[in-house]
Motif scaffolding. Structure first.
Motif, mmCIF file in Angstrom:
data_model
loop_
_atom_site.group_PDB
_atom_site.id
_atom_site.type_symbol
_atom_site.label_atom_id
_atom_site.label_comp_id
_atom_site.label_asym_id
_atom_site.label_seq_id
_atom_site.Cartn_x
_atom_site.Cartn_y
_atom_site.Cartn_z
ATOM 1 N N UNK A 129 10.275 -13.806 -16.818
ATOM 2 C CA UNK A 129 10.690 -13.751 -18.231
ATOM 3 C C UNK A 129 10.740 -12.325 -18.777
ATOM 4 N N UNK A 130 9.827 -11.479 -18.339
ATOM 5 C CA UNK A 130 9.843 -10.083 -18.782
ATOM 6 C C UNK A 130 11.085 -9.368 -18.264
ATOM 7 N N UNK A 131 11.428 -9.603 -16.989
ATOM 8 C CA UNK A 131 12.633 -8.986 -16.435
ATOM 9 C C UNK A 131 13.878 -9.479 -17.176
ATOM 10 N N UNK A 132 13.898 -10.762 -17.473
ATOM 11 C CA UNK A 132 15.045 -11.336 -18.168
ATOM 12 C C UNK A 132 15.195 -10.739 -19.568
ATOM 13 N N UNK A 133 14.078 -10.614 -20.271
ATOM 14 C CA UNK A 133 14.132 -10.076 -21.632
ATOM 15 C C UNK A 133 14.595 -8.626 -21.634
ATOM 16 N N UNK A 134 14.133 -7.844 -20.663
ATOM 17 C CA UNK A 134 14.499 -6.428 -20.604
ATOM 18 C C UNK A 134 15.978 -6.245 -20.314
ATOM 19 N N UNK A 135 16.599 -7.179 -19.602
ATOM 20 C CA UNK A 135 17.996 -7.026 -19.176
ATOM 21 C C UNK A 135 18.990 -7.737 -20.088
ATOM 22 N N UNK B 28 0.720 -11.193 -2.769
ATOM 23 C CA UNK B 28 0.605 -10.862 -4.191
ATOM 24 C C UNK B 28 1.730 -9.991 -4.722
ATOM 25 N N UNK B 29 2.439 -9.269 -3.839
ATOM 26 C CA UNK B 29 3.423 -8.254 -4.252
ATOM 27 C C UNK B 29 2.755 -7.103 -4.996
ATOM 28 N N UNK B 30 1.486 -6.868 -4.718
ATOM 29 C CA UNK B 30 0.766 -5.765 -5.352
ATOM 30 C C UNK B 30 1.338 -4.425 -4.908
ATOM 31 N N UNK B 31 1.209 -3.439 -5.776
ATOM 32 C CA UNK B 31 1.591 -2.088 -5.412
ATOM 33 C C UNK B 31 2.855 -1.593 -6.065
ATOM 34 N N UNK B 32 3.609 -2.466 -6.712
ATOM 35 C CA UNK B 32 4.758 -2.021 -7.487
ATOM 36 C C UNK B 32 4.349 -2.030 -8.948
ATOM 37 N N UNK B 33 4.623 -3.158 -9.612
ATOM 38 C CA UNK B 33 4.196 -3.298 -11.008
ATOM 39 C C UNK B 33 2.869 -4.018 -11.125
ATOM 40 N N UNK B 34 2.412 -4.631 -10.046
ATOM 41 C CA UNK B 34 1.164 -5.402 -10.090
ATOM 42 C C UNK B 34 0.013 -4.637 -9.452
ATOM 43 N N UNK B 35 -1.204 -4.805 -9.967
ATOM 44 C CA UNK B 35 -2.364 -4.143 -9.370
ATOM 45 C C UNK B 35 -2.786 -4.810 -8.071
ATOM 46 N N UNK C 240 0.858 -1.180 0.000
ATOM 47 C CA UNK C 240 0.000 0.000 0.000
ATOM 48 C C UNK C 240 0.902 1.240 0.000
ATOM 49 N N UNK C 241 0.606 2.184 -0.892
ATOM 50 C CA UNK C 241 1.385 3.421 -0.919
ATOM 51 C C UNK C 241 2.448 3.485 -1.986
ATOM 52 N N UNK C 242 2.550 2.433 -2.814
ATOM 53 C CA UNK C 242 3.556 2.401 -3.876
ATOM 54 C C UNK C 242 2.911 2.203 -5.239
ATOM 55 N N UNK C 243 3.536 2.780 -6.269
ATOM 56 C CA UNK C 243 3.343 2.322 -7.632
ATOM 57 C C UNK C 243 4.718 2.163 -8.264
ATOM 58 N N UNK C 244 4.784 2.016 -9.570
ATOM 59 C CA UNK C 244 6.074 1.737 -10.192
ATOM 60 C C UNK C 244 7.073 2.877 -10.060
ATOM 61 N N UNK C 245 6.595 4.075 -9.695
ATOM 62 C CA UNK C 245 7.479 5.237 -9.586
ATOM 63 C C UNK C 245 7.817 5.627 -8.156
ATOM 64 N N UNK C 246 7.269 4.926 -7.166
ATOM 65 C CA UNK C 246 7.548 5.250 -5.772
ATOM 66 C C UNK C 246 6.274 5.557 -5.005
ATOM 67 N N UNK C 247 6.381 6.464 -4.029
ATOM 68 C CA UNK C 247 5.258 6.762 -3.144
ATOM 69 C C UNK C 247 4.110 7.410 -3.899
ATOM 70 N N UNK C 248 2.878 7.094 -3.482
ATOM 71 C CA UNK C 248 1.674 7.683 -4.061
ATOM 72 C C UNK C 248 0.929 8.451 -2.971
ATOM 73 N N UNK C 249 0.077 9.423 -3.338
ATOM 74 C CA UNK C 249 -0.635 10.228 -2.336
ATOM 75 C C UNK C 249 -1.717 9.432 -1.615
ATOM 76 N N UNK C 250 -2.264 10.024 -0.562
ATOM 77 C CA UNK C 250 -3.197 9.300 0.302
ATOM 78 C C UNK C 250 -4.464 8.869 -0.422
ATOM 79 N N UNK C 251 -4.963 9.653 -1.377
ATOM 80 C CA UNK C 251 -6.181 9.221 -2.057
ATOM 81 C C UNK C 251 -5.942 7.963 -2.880
#
Length: 363
Positions: A239-245, A281-288, A59-70
């Motif tokens: 696999x996506x991480x591997x392909x990107x790197x 789930x690891x939600x909140x970074x790259x996952x919804x 909670x509080x993260x997206x792919x770019x870092x911290x998100x606001x309270x709403x």
């Protein structure tokens, strides 16, 4: 029994998991009771499951870092409406402590902010420090969190071109000792193999992901009582991480693909050996958010039975995190009602009939 506060008394009927006994369950003053209350309103009939648990969420993260309270609020509501009533927030750059004051949002156990090696993690996510500063930073985050601290145990090192441990053994040992002295537990993100021995031997309480485990390390986890939250939905991104790197770091790309190909056998071996496994789930970074049902379903392809997978996201996980595991007399009235038996078809978890949090029907 009547409510001392004058709140409405609620009645639910159906098989109460994990035992599955058909019962009339009453909610009085936010607590479960099985003593009949003649005036209670029948709210729902169906299969009654202790509130679901996402043991690795952000909670509080997206792919770019911290998100606001709403945005934090919407993340929490999305999880709640999927039946997740307890979240172990496994690292956030945002201060989400305000959620504790909202009775309509899931119970939240925060691990403070990730602690990573300098320039060795996702930008804007972590406190980035050097090993000499690790014990002091762990002490700080133990004070800020709710009984957990999150380390980044390994990440790609540019010079090596592959995953390497973030911390030397003496720093890990000192940091975990500091956390335990403060009454906090420690967990660590670890994809690869090489960071695991020092973390496990130092007494870490949990490993996140754990795709680098092997038989000897699994035996050590069993000996130490170390838990595992594999985040199997997240593992599908390897696999996506591997392909990107692969262009800049071919060794890392090959390594990630190898870990991905072996992931089911690795986690199944840990489960078979007796490592406690919990759903996250690891939600909140790259996952919804709201993916816990998918996580539970996928755990059954990693060696867990339907009952073991659901327990990993409900009664067993609640007990591990310090709450009532089942819905015993007097326990917190946090539960989800389903129209059909989720143990017969875990896809039922995607459609709750009623959600009760702190004794209130919230969805």
């Amino acid at each position: 029994m009547a409510s001392d506060t004058g709140d409405e008394v609620l009645r639910f009927r159906g098989p109460v998991l994990p035992d599955g006994e058909v019962r009339d369950l009453y909610v009085v003053d936010g607590r479960v009771t099985y003593e009949p209350v003649a005036s209670a309103e029948l709210v729902a009939e169906g299969w009654i499951v202790p509130g679901l648990v996402d043991a690795h969420c952000h909670i509080g993260l997206d792919e770019n870092g911290a998100v606001p309270e709403d945005v934090q609020e919407q993340q929490a509501l999305t999880d709640r409406d999927a039946g997740t009533l307890l979240i172990r927030d496994c690292g956030s750059a945002a201060d989400t402590s305000w959620i504790h004051d909202r009775d309509d949002l899931p119970r939240l156990i925060r691990a403070g902010r990730h602690i990573a090696r300098t320039k060795r993690y996702i930008r804007h996510y972590a406190h980035e420090i050097e090993p000499d500063d690790l014990p002091a930073m762990v002490e700080q985050e133990a004070d800020r969190g709710d009984g957990w601290v999150k380390l980044v145990g390994d990440w790609i090192e540019r010079e090596a071109g592959d995953l390497t441990p973030s911390w030397p053994r003496d720093a890990v040992q000192a940091a975990i000792a500091v956390a335990h002295a403060k009454g906090a537990r420690v967990t660590a993100h670890v994809f690869g193999e090489h960071a695991l021995p020092d973390l496990i031997e130092a007494g870490i309480d949990c490993i996140e992901h754990g795709t680098g485990l092997s038989t000897g390390l699994i035996d050590a986890m069993v000996e130490h009582g170390t838990a595992l939250v594999p985040t199997v939905v997240q593992l599908d991104n390897f696999p996506k991480y591997a392909a990107a790197a692969r262009g800049k770091f071919p060794q890392y790309g090959e390594h990630m693909m190898s870990l991905w190909k072996d992931r089911r056998a690795t986690i199944a071996e840990a489960h078979e050996a007796g490592v406690p496994i919990y759903a996250g789930t690891d939600a909140g970074g790259v996952l919804p958010h709201g993916l816990l049902a998918d996580e539970v379903l996928q755990l059954t392809t990693y060696g867990l039975s339907a009952g073991e997978a659901l327990g990993a996201a409900s009664w067993r996980a609640r007990e591990w995190l310090g709450l009532s595991g089942g819905l015993a007399e007097g326990s917190e009235a946090d539960f989800v009602v389903y129209a059909a038996d989720p143990l017969e078809d875990l896809a039922i978890l995607k459609g709750p009939s009623r959600i009760v949090l702190r004794g209130k029907v919230v969805a």
